[in-house]
Design an enzyme around this catalytic site. Sequence first.
Site, PDB file in Angstrom:
ATOM      1  N   GLU A  97      33.549  35.815  38.070  1.00  0.00           N
ATOM      2  CA  GLU A  97      33.197  34.473  38.543  1.00  0.00           C
ATOM      3  C   GLU A  97      32.492  33.652  37.461  1.00  0.00           C
ATOM      4  OE1 GLU A  97      31.195  34.801  42.336  1.00  0.00           O
ATOM      5  OE2 GLU A  97      32.316  36.625  42.761  1.00  0.00           O
ATOM      6  N   GLU A 131      38.032  39.622  46.619  1.00  0.00           N
ATOM      7  CA  GLU A 131      36.934  39.921  47.535  1.00  0.00           C
ATOM      8  C   GLU A 131      37.095  39.092  48.793  1.00  0.00           C
ATOM      9  OE1 GLU A 131      33.125  39.174  45.865  1.00  0.00           O
ATOM     10  OE2 GLU A 131      33.320  40.628  44.248  1.00  0.00           O
TER      11      GLU A 131
END
Length: 284
Positions: free
Chosen positions: A117, A180
């Site tokens: 990220e 995720e």
Amino acid sequence: MTLSYILLAYFLSADFGIFVHVTSFGINYGQVANNLPPPEKVLELLSTLKITKTRIYDTNPQILKAFANSNVEIIVTIENQILNQLNDPQQALQWVNTNIKPYLPDTKITGIQVGNEVFTEIDTTLIQYLVPAVINIHNALVQLGLESNIHVSTPSSLEVLEESYPPSAGFNGIEIRVSETGWPSKGDSDEIGASLENAEIYNKNLLRRQMKNEGTPLNPRMRLESYLFALFNEDLKNGPTSERNYGLFEPDESMTYNVGLSSFAKSSNPSTSISLTSSATRTK
């Protein structure tokens, strides 16, 4: 993490167009805790549940050794704090030689995620290092003859998308995978919706979608590879209570709640296994 993340993965191979065969359901194996079972016990748990794909957030040598000679495929992660070092091609080659090559082929390392990220990190200086690091890691795999079995990608949150609703996937030259997605079973008083009931409903529906081979609104016939977050509750994670309560299991391996995986584990019928076929395969 927020309630759902998506992995934007450009799988780099020799001709930038070959995808490694993978199952379409996996689970995230986080380790931010001081009371988790040893990797050998985790492997037994995954095998019992017939889960054949997992993702870890580092290159923990204990895990990579423990998972040797098993049928579980592993995606490893390069930590954000070393991305700047990998802008040097020789450092990238050394990283692969140290953290990947010694475990092959016994351990099925099928992917390397470069950073985590990065585009939404507080430290925005990391962004400049990301693409060079991805390229150098890929080139190191090519140099060592490993690129056909290990894909290179980088995970990003949904915040990087200009529009994330309705959810869909598919861009020219880019395969989208959900790295995720999950729901917390417990939260603080101001975390509306974080409950055992909602977590069970969300993850049961996710599993049903995978079993039905449902795609996205744009590509309904394209199987979408998804990784459930997460395997265990992790007691050392920072942030609100929800961050420590995404796990399907407690550290003692008891179920936080039952999404139906135990029934799959007990079944001997291959058609009911959650180990599905490639996410790049269209159904008819």
